[in-house]
Enzyme design. Structure first.
Site, mmCIF file in Angstrom:
data_model
loop_
_atom_site.group_PDB
_atom_site.id
_atom_site.type_symbol
_atom_site.label_atom_id
_atom_site.label_comp_id
_atom_site.label_asym_id
_atom_site.label_seq_id
_atom_site.Cartn_x
_atom_site.Cartn_y
_atom_site.Cartn_z
ATOM 1 N N TYR A 173 -5.739 -4.396 -0.622
ATOM 2 C CA TYR A 173 -4.259 -4.841 -0.032
ATOM 3 C C TYR A 173 -3.052 -3.997 0.072
ATOM 4 O O TYR A 173 -2.015 -4.181 0.188
ATOM 5 C CB TYR A 173 -3.783 -6.175 -0.971
ATOM 6 C CG TYR A 173 -3.968 -6.217 -2.487
ATOM 7 C CD1 TYR A 173 -2.987 -5.335 -3.326
ATOM 8 C CD2 TYR A 173 -4.773 -6.698 -3.094
ATOM 9 C CE1 TYR A 173 -3.018 -5.230 -4.602
ATOM 10 C CE2 TYR A 173 -5.146 -6.682 -4.422
ATOM 11 C CZ TYR A 173 -4.119 -5.888 -5.170
ATOM 12 O OH TYR A 173 -4.213 -5.812 -6.687
ATOM 13 N N LYS A 174 -3.437 -2.531 -0.664
ATOM 14 C CA LYS A 174 -2.468 -1.716 -0.691
ATOM 15 C C LYS A 174 -2.479 -0.779 0.584
ATOM 16 O O LYS A 174 -2.238 -1.077 1.645
ATOM 17 C CB LYS A 174 -2.400 -0.805 -2.004
ATOM 18 C CG LYS A 174 -2.293 -1.710 -3.227
ATOM 19 C CD LYS A 174 -2.410 -0.770 -4.462
ATOM 20 C CE LYS A 174 -2.368 -1.661 -5.714
ATOM 21 N NZ LYS A 174 -1.104 -2.368 -5.855
ATOM 22 N N ASP A 196 -10.161 3.551 -11.787
ATOM 23 C CA ASP A 196 -9.619 2.858 -10.862
ATOM 24 C C ASP A 196 -8.901 3.266 -9.780
ATOM 25 O O ASP A 196 -8.028 4.284 -9.755
ATOM 26 C CB ASP A 196 -8.605 1.911 -11.845
ATOM 27 C CG ASP A 196 -7.798 0.965 -11.173
ATOM 28 O OD1 ASP A 196 -7.512 1.038 -9.706
ATOM 29 O OD2 ASP A 196 -7.098 -0.156 -11.850
HETATM 30 C C1 LIG Z 1 -3.801 0.392 -10.928
HETATM 31 C C2 LIG Z 1 -4.111 -0.922 -10.671
HETATM 32 N N1 LIG Z 1 -4.978 -1.532 -11.299
HETATM 33 C C3 LIG Z 1 -5.246 -2.969 -11.417
HETATM 34 C C4 LIG Z 1 -4.229 -3.713 -10.383
HETATM 35 C C5 LIG Z 1 -4.453 -5.225 -10.671
HETATM 36 O O1 LIG Z 1 -5.130 -5.727 -9.256
HETATM 37 P P1 LIG Z 1 -5.610 -7.343 -9.257
HETATM 38 O O2 LIG Z 1 -4.502 -8.150 -9.052
HETATM 39 O O3 LIG Z 1 -6.426 -7.220 -7.663
HETATM 40 O O4 LIG Z 1 -6.543 -7.580 -10.127
HETATM 41 C C6 LIG Z 1 -3.340 -3.266 -9.825
HETATM 42 C C7 LIG Z 1 -2.671 -3.890 -9.131
HETATM 43 O O5 LIG Z 1 -1.632 -3.734 -8.440
HETATM 44 C C8 LIG Z 1 -3.206 -1.768 -9.867
HETATM 45 O O6 LIG Z 1 -2.240 -1.218 -9.184
#
Ligand SMILES: Cc1ncc(COP(=O)(O)O)c(C=O)c1O
Length: 410
Positions: free
Chosen positions: A221-222, A196
């Site tokens: 979006y980050k 991830d």
């Molecule tokens: C490490 C990590 N994984 C997964 C997610 C989930 O992302 P999404 O809301 O796009 O599913 C986030 C959201 O900030 C995250 O920081």
């Protein structure tokens, strides 16, 4: 002691200093939360307006063909690929991150039908843990999810492990894991690995090809600044693509969506991991956000990111002694692009800082989290943010009863 003038001098010689003007940011705002939601850029605004006013308003349904909307998930995938060291044809843009993680976990479990364990990190993001559990339950065979302390993961890699799923940069502490080492340890055990990259893409250089990564996914979006709820991306190494199936198939991942066939036949390559209609406005925002990156390179961004985070840590220690526990690793090779400070009153501290126009965020139970995004942050911003932190602490502002109740989003 580091002075504000020292920081101003660093800004003068900063090769990225011209990029801030591409972002819509108030001059008196210090935005240290680009690791949660990146700011709007001029190119996103222009691109989204163009898609709304021309492609949608005038082109209407013709734009699926004429404006290349159908191809956007893979065309944009190829534009995201260099951020993670992938090759053309290995990345698709679709959905949001948790959905793509679900698809990749499901695909990986099907590739190792004789193995029954998924290993993940107990400090992982909660959405990862939920979706891994959910996919394990739906694997069509008993699959155990082992949620382990990070240090225990290498020792747990037995020949029953189908998949290792890890978040590369810890969302709380900012610790960066070793992509190459953990990937090869998983492979030594015959397991697959899924990374991830939510807190890595656009923050640190990544090399999925060099590390021989099987699967990866991340959000836009980050650090990529593609806007709230922006689309996610998935990577599958080229040689695995003919072997995997999308566990959430839909018409737009079909080889011939407009033949409306009753039997599902996957498209070739990453297109098979598209399920449903792409969100064209969100993809337009991503396209615009990627345009801003053309003026720089990841090595330049990384160099400045480390300089910014080093400076922040040094200033916090100089000005505030041991008021905070700096939980982010000092070693550069173990650090993402954020700094986490531990304090029992972190929630109130962040709220008091926000009132002073310094935006960071709070992560339960006791972390003040500050993201450092080199595209728009100045070294003087770091200096000024620490000044404000000193004032918050000196005045015990964080104890104000306004901050006793937590907001929905922290
Ligand atoms: C490490 C990590 N994984 C997964 C997610 C989930 O992302 P999404 O809301 O796009 O599913 C986030 C959201 O900030 C995250 O920081």
């Amino acid at each position: 002691m580091i002075s504000r003038d020292d920081c101003a001098a660093l800004d003068q010689s900063d090769e990225l200093r011209g990029m801030r003007s591409q972002f819509v940011l108030d001059d008196d705002l210090i935005y240290l939360d680009g690791n949660s939601l990146g700011p709007l850029s001029q190119s996103v605004r222009a691109r989204v307006h163009d898609v709304i006013d021309q492609q949608w308003a005038r082109g209407l349904v013709r734009s699926w063909n004429d404006a290349g909307w159908m191809a956007a998930p893979t065309v944009l995938g190829d534009r995201v690929a260099p951020f993670i060291g992938a090759r053309d044809g290995e990345v698709v843009v679709a959905d949001t991150l948790t959905f793509l993680l679900a698809k990749l976990v499901g695909a990986a479990l099907d590739l190792r039908p004789d193995r029954h364990v998924i290993i993940t990190d107990e400090a992982n993001f909660h959405s990862d843990l939920y979706i891994i559990e959910a996919m394990a339950k739906r694997a069509g065979r008993p699959v155990e999810v082992k949620v382990l302390a990070r240090a225990d993961i290498p020792g747990a890699l037995s020949n029953d492990v189908a998949l290792v799923e890890l978040t590369h940069v810890d969302f709380r502490t900012g610790e960066m894991l070793d992509l190459h080492e953990l990937t090869s340890l998983a492979h030594d055990a015959g397991a697959l690995i899924l990374w991830d990259f939510a807190h890595s893409v656009g923050a640190v250089p990544l090399d999925v090809t060099g590390a021989n990564v099987d699967f990866a996914a991340g959000c836009s979006y980050k650090y990529l600044n593609a806007g709230p709820g922006g689309p996610a991306f998935a990577y599958i190494r080229r040689d695995l693509q003919p072997l995997v199936t999308n566990p959430l198939p839909g018409w737009l991942g079909h080889a011939r969506p407009f033949d409306f066939e009753l039997e599902y036949e996957p498209a070739s390559g990453m297109r098979a991991f598209v399920t449903s209609s792409p969100s064209i406005l969100a993809l337009a925002a991503l396209e615009g956000s990627l345009d801003t990156w053309q003026a720089t390179t990841m090595p330049a961004v990384r160099k400045k990111s480390l300089a910014l985070t080093d400076l922040f840590i040094e200033l916090v220690e100089q000005r505030l002694g041991d008021t905070f526990d700096v939980v982010t690793p000092r070693e550069h090779h173990r650090r993402g692009s954020q700094v986490a400070l531990r304090h029992q009153h972190s929630y109130g501290i962040i709220q008091a800082l926000i009132e002073r126009n310094v935006i960071g965020d709070f992560r339960d139970p006791d972390i003040c989290r500050f993201g450092f995004t080199p595209l728009y942050l100045r070294f003087v911003d770091v200096f000024d943010a620490v000044e404000q932190l000193v004032a918050v602490m000196a005045g015990d502002e964080y104890l104000d009863e306004r901050f006793a109740m937590r907001s929905l989003v922290t």
